[in-house]
Structures are given as C-alpha cells and as structure tokens.
Design a protein around this motif. Sequence first.
Motif, PDB file in Angstrom:
ATOM      1  N   MET A 116     -36.275  58.192 -31.294  1.00  0.00           N
ATOM      2  CA  MET A 116     -37.707  58.236 -31.212  1.00  0.00           C
ATOM      3  C   MET A 116     -38.252  58.682 -32.285  1.00  0.00           C
ATOM      4  SD  MET A 116     -39.590  61.469 -30.660  1.00  0.00           S
ATOM      5  CE  MET A 116     -41.019  60.630 -30.122  1.00  0.00           C
ATOM      6  N   SER A 117     -39.310  58.312 -33.130  1.00  0.00           N
ATOM      7  CA  SER A 117     -39.890  58.943 -34.080  1.00  0.00           C
ATOM      8  C   SER A 117     -41.254  59.151 -34.211  1.00  0.00           C
ATOM      9  CB  SER A 117     -39.600  58.161 -35.447  1.00  0.00           C
ATOM     10  OG  SER A 117     -37.987  58.069 -35.607  1.00  0.00           O
ATOM     11  N   ALA A 118     -41.748  60.283 -34.779  1.00  0.00           N
ATOM     12  CA  ALA A 118     -43.446  60.570 -34.690  1.00  0.00           C
ATOM     13  C   ALA A 118     -43.622  60.265 -36.233  1.00  0.00           C
ATOM     14  CB  ALA A 118     -43.505  61.869 -34.324  1.00  0.00           C
ATOM     15  N   PHE A 119     -44.982  59.827 -36.067  1.00  0.00           N
ATOM     16  CA  PHE A 119     -45.737  59.443 -37.184  1.00  0.00           C
ATOM     17  C   PHE A 119     -47.247  59.952 -37.263  1.00  0.00           C
ATOM     18  CE2 PHE A 119     -42.444  56.570 -36.718  1.00  0.00           C
ATOM     19  CZ  PHE A 119     -41.820  56.452 -37.911  1.00  0.00           C
ATOM     20  N   GLN A 120     -47.709  60.210 -38.429  1.00  0.00           N
ATOM     21  CA  GLN A 120     -49.195  60.799 -38.472  1.00  0.00           C
ATOM     22  C   GLN A 120     -49.822  59.875 -39.586  1.00  0.00           C
ATOM     23  OE1 GLN A 120     -49.613  65.057 -38.599  1.00  0.00           O
ATOM     24  NE2 GLN A 120     -52.041  64.607 -38.025  1.00  0.00           N
ATOM     25  N   ILE A 121     -51.077  59.426 -39.611  1.00  0.00           N
ATOM     26  CA  ILE A 121     -51.825  59.079 -40.479  1.00  0.00           C
ATOM     27  C   ILE A 121     -53.151  59.898 -40.746  1.00  0.00           C
ATOM     28  CG2 ILE A 121     -53.173  57.500 -39.100  1.00  0.00           C
ATOM     29  CD1 ILE A 121     -53.056  55.327 -41.202  1.00  0.00           C
ATOM     30  N   GLU A 122     -53.371  60.196 -42.056  1.00  0.00           N
ATOM     31  CA  GLU A 122     -54.513  60.877 -42.396  1.00  0.00           C
ATOM     32  C   GLU A 122     -55.213  60.513 -43.647  1.00  0.00           C
ATOM     33  OE1 GLU A 122     -54.940  65.532 -43.711  1.00  0.00           O
ATOM     34  OE2 GLU A 122     -53.956  65.197 -41.872  1.00  0.00           O
ATOM     35  N   SER A 123     -56.317  60.109 -43.718  1.00  0.00           N
ATOM     36  CA  SER A 123     -57.024  59.505 -45.014  1.00  0.00           C
ATOM     37  C   SER A 123     -55.953  58.329 -45.439  1.00  0.00           C
ATOM     38  CB  SER A 123     -57.119  60.574 -46.073  1.00  0.00           C
ATOM     39  OG  SER A 123     -57.858  61.607 -45.493  1.00  0.00           O
ATOM     40  N   GLY A 124     -55.659  57.672 -44.567  1.00  0.00           N
ATOM     41  CA  GLY A 124     -54.953  56.159 -44.964  1.00  0.00           C
ATOM     42  C   GLY A 124     -53.557  56.378 -45.508  1.00  0.00           C
ATOM     43  N   VAL A 125     -52.922  57.710 -45.562  1.00  0.00           N
ATOM     44  CA  VAL A 125     -51.542  58.022 -45.717  1.00  0.00           C
ATOM     45  C   VAL A 125     -50.711  58.165 -44.552  1.00  0.00           C
ATOM     46  CG1 VAL A 125     -50.186  59.734 -47.185  1.00  0.00           C
ATOM     47  CG2 VAL A 125     -52.532  59.119 -48.016  1.00  0.00           C
ATOM     48  N   LEU A 126     -49.531  57.519 -44.465  1.00  0.00           N
ATOM     49  CA  LEU A 126     -48.476  57.863 -43.816  1.00  0.00           C
ATOM     50  C   LEU A 126     -47.487  59.045 -43.797  1.00  0.00           C
ATOM     51  CD1 LEU A 126     -48.018  54.035 -42.864  1.00  0.00           C
ATOM     52  CD2 LEU A 126     -49.336  55.501 -41.662  1.00  0.00           C
ATOM     53  N   TYR A 127     -47.285  59.680 -42.562  1.00  0.00           N
ATOM     54  CA  TYR A 127     -46.326  60.775 -42.712  1.00  0.00           C
ATOM     55  C   TYR A 127     -45.378  60.428 -41.666  1.00  0.00           C
ATOM     56  CZ  TYR A 127     -49.804  62.785 -45.661  1.00  0.00           C
ATOM     57  OH  TYR A 127     -50.692  62.797 -46.869  1.00  0.00           O
ATOM     58  N   HIS A 128     -44.106  60.627 -41.972  1.00  0.00           N
ATOM     59  CA  HIS A 128     -43.117  60.940 -40.916  1.00  0.00           C
ATOM     60  C   HIS A 128     -42.899  62.177 -40.467  1.00  0.00           C
ATOM     61  CE1 HIS A 128     -38.433  61.066 -39.828  1.00  0.00           C
ATOM     62  NE2 HIS A 128     -39.151  60.843 -38.798  1.00  0.00           N
ATOM     63  N   THR A 129     -43.002  62.655 -39.266  1.00  0.00           N
ATOM     64  CA  THR A 129     -43.130  64.206 -38.981  1.00  0.00           C
ATOM     65  C   THR A 129     -41.809  64.610 -37.998  1.00  0.00           C
ATOM     66  OG1 THR A 129     -44.377  63.888 -36.977  1.00  0.00           O
ATOM     67  CG2 THR A 129     -45.393  64.267 -38.952  1.00  0.00           C
ATOM     68  N   TYR A 130     -41.155  63.534 -37.288  1.00  0.00           N
ATOM     69  CA  TYR A 130     -40.339  64.052 -36.581  1.00  0.00           C
ATOM     70  C   TYR A 130     -39.292  62.872 -36.062  1.00  0.00           C
ATOM     71  CZ  TYR A 130     -38.091  66.038 -32.149  1.00  0.00           C
ATOM     72  OH  TYR A 130     -37.250  66.428 -31.383  1.00  0.00           O
ATOM     73  N   SER A 131     -37.992  63.132 -35.785  1.00  0.00           N
ATOM     74  CA  SER A 131     -37.074  62.196 -35.079  1.00  0.00           C
ATOM     75  C   SER A 131     -36.080  62.731 -34.278  1.00  0.00           C
ATOM     76  CB  SER A 131     -36.382  61.146 -36.350  1.00  0.00           C
ATOM     77  OG  SER A 131     -37.334  60.297 -36.683  1.00  0.00           O
ATOM     78  N   THR A 132     -35.611  62.227 -33.337  1.00  0.00           N
ATOM     79  CA  THR A 132     -34.546  62.778 -32.503  1.00  0.00           C
ATOM     80  C   THR A 132     -33.809  61.521 -31.838  1.00  0.00           C
ATOM     81  OG1 THR A 132     -33.826  64.224 -30.675  1.00  0.00           O
ATOM     82  CG2 THR A 132     -35.868  62.880 -30.129  1.00  0.00           C
ATOM     83  N   PHE A 133     -32.464  61.644 -31.661  1.00  0.00           N
ATOM     84  CA  PHE A 133     -31.470  60.836 -31.119  1.00  0.00           C
ATOM     85  C   PHE A 133     -30.673  61.153 -30.055  1.00  0.00           C
ATOM     86  CE2 PHE A 133     -32.516  61.027 -35.591  1.00  0.00           C
ATOM     87  CZ  PHE A 133     -32.960  59.558 -36.003  1.00  0.00           C
ATOM     88  N   ALA A 134     -29.795  60.416 -29.521  1.00  0.00           N
ATOM     89  CA  ALA A 134     -28.740  60.685 -28.488  1.00  0.00           C
ATOM     90  C   ALA A 134     -29.181  61.374 -27.309  1.00  0.00           C
ATOM     91  CB  ALA A 134     -27.694  61.355 -29.346  1.00  0.00           C
ATOM     92  N   ARG A 135     -28.621  62.530 -27.216  1.00  0.00           N
ATOM     93  CA  ARG A 135     -29.062  63.628 -26.197  1.00  0.00           C
ATOM     94  C   ARG A 135     -30.427  64.314 -26.319  1.00  0.00           C
ATOM     95  NH1 ARG A 135     -25.369  65.661 -22.731  1.00  0.00           N
ATOM     96  NH2 ARG A 135     -27.154  66.240 -21.633  1.00  0.00           N
ATOM     97  N   GLY A 136     -30.967  64.019 -27.516  1.00  0.00           N
ATOM     98  CA  GLY A 136     -32.310  64.518 -27.777  1.00  0.00           C
ATOM     99  C   GLY A 136     -33.391  63.668 -26.845  1.00  0.00           C
TER     100      GLY A 136
END
Length: 270
Positions: A206-226
């Motif tokens: 799973m991954s988390a993203f944020q958008i601010e003033s039209g700009v995209l950012y990747h903030t977090y990802s986790t995998f497997a036992r996460g």
Amino acid sequence: MQRDIVSRDVWIEARKGLLEAEKELTRRSDEVAKLRLQLPCVRIDKDYKFETDCGASSLADLFQGRSQLLVYHFMFGPEYEAGCVSCSAIADSFNGLHLHLAGHDVTLCAVSSAPIAKLAAYKKRMGWTFPWASSGGSDFNQDFGVGFTEQQQFEIGLNYNYRDEPVWLQRSDEGMASRMQNSPVGINAAMTGTDVATYTRERPGMSAFQIESGVLYHTYSTFARGLDILWSQYQWLDRAPMGRNETAVWWRRHDEYKKSQGEVSCCCVS
C-alpha cells in the motif's frame, strides 16, 4: 483446551497483567504513527496513466477531488484468471471503509496491472464498490515496488520490501517454482490460475500520496507483513480462543466457502 482453568478472580488478575502489555503496544503504535508523519516525501513528476470505470485517468484523478490518496496494490496481473486470494480477503473490508475515509478527505483506491475489464468483472463477482484502477501499460507498479518483469526475476534480481531478492535460478519447473508449488505461495498462485513465477511477479503493498497546489507527493509505502494490520480477519483471530490456529492456507474468496465452513446464520436469541 490447554489453558489453565481458574476462578474468575484469578482470571481478572491475569487479564490485568495482559492489559498492561496491550497498553504498551498501543502506546508504541501511537509513537510509530507519529514517526510516519515525520517521513520526508518525494515529488512525483511522472505522468502515470490508469484506466477506471470512468475511463482514462491520471494519478491526480484518482484523488477524486480530495487531498490524500491511499492505494492498495492489489495482486491481479494481466495473466491472472482471478484476483489474489489473500488480497481479496484484505479487500473485503474496503467497502465500508472507503466511505468513512472519503468523509475524512482521504480516497482509498485499489490498483492492479490487469486490464480494467478483468477488474470490473471480478469486482462485480465480489460485490465490491470501492474504486479500482488498472495501471496496465504504465510504470506505476514497477516504480512503487510491486510489479516486476521476467528479466528482473530470472536475470537481474529485484527489490521488494526494501530488500534485494536473488534471481530465480531456472525458468523450468525444476527450479524455484517447483520447490514452491505446495507452499502457501504456490497454493495462492494456483487459486489465481497462474504458475508461481507469474504470480510472484506481482506483489502486495500500500502507498500513500498527497496533492497540494496541484503537485503530487509520495509519502509512504509498506509491503509484506507491513500489511498485517489491514488484514482484519487476523485482528479478530488474534483475539479468538485458539488464535490464528493455522497450519495451511485456510482462507478462500468469500464466495468459495462451503456452507459448513463459512456461511454465518443469525445468532440472535429471542
């Protein structure tokens, strides 16, 4: 039953001892949640393309007008005949969840590399209503660590869950695939209608993203036992009298349980 049988008073004292351990775990979980919020972020400039029920979409479109996006990387490759059984078990909780998150300025969306027609048919079969997009034809799965090529698998090696994995030694059934055939991975592969090698070129996350003033950012990802915390069945089983109590792959897609195994009737008493 292997537990000690004691009086209610003795049980209360024992339960209080466990409560202290549970409270410590909760406090530690709160601390880790704060650490997640302190992670730096990465600006996303690549123009990823997706297919959704509404047609072609960009990554920004998946936010659906909200400022935050949570993506579940659902294992459903182009060659799969059905979605991963484990991912399906996790996704069963998304129907109600995505509505609550939407009310908190967060969009939850599953993303898979299979064509949108396959995803739509499976979504209908499962009775799911949460958003689900196809990333097929884009680099999205590869860039976010959940999709790999045959060349990576057999010649280069790959990196999953922030760790390097060695190449598979052989493409034939005498190699890695043969040894994994009767393992949980092999069983899951068979339940998607694929071989082990094809199945494992897709990975969950799973991954988390944020958008601010039209700009995209990747903030977090986790995998497997996460992802364990997202698997709600296990959170309940961890509190059941016999715990997880598993010796093999026991779960199925929710429409595949036999009546004696999984169908729940009314438990009301009048």
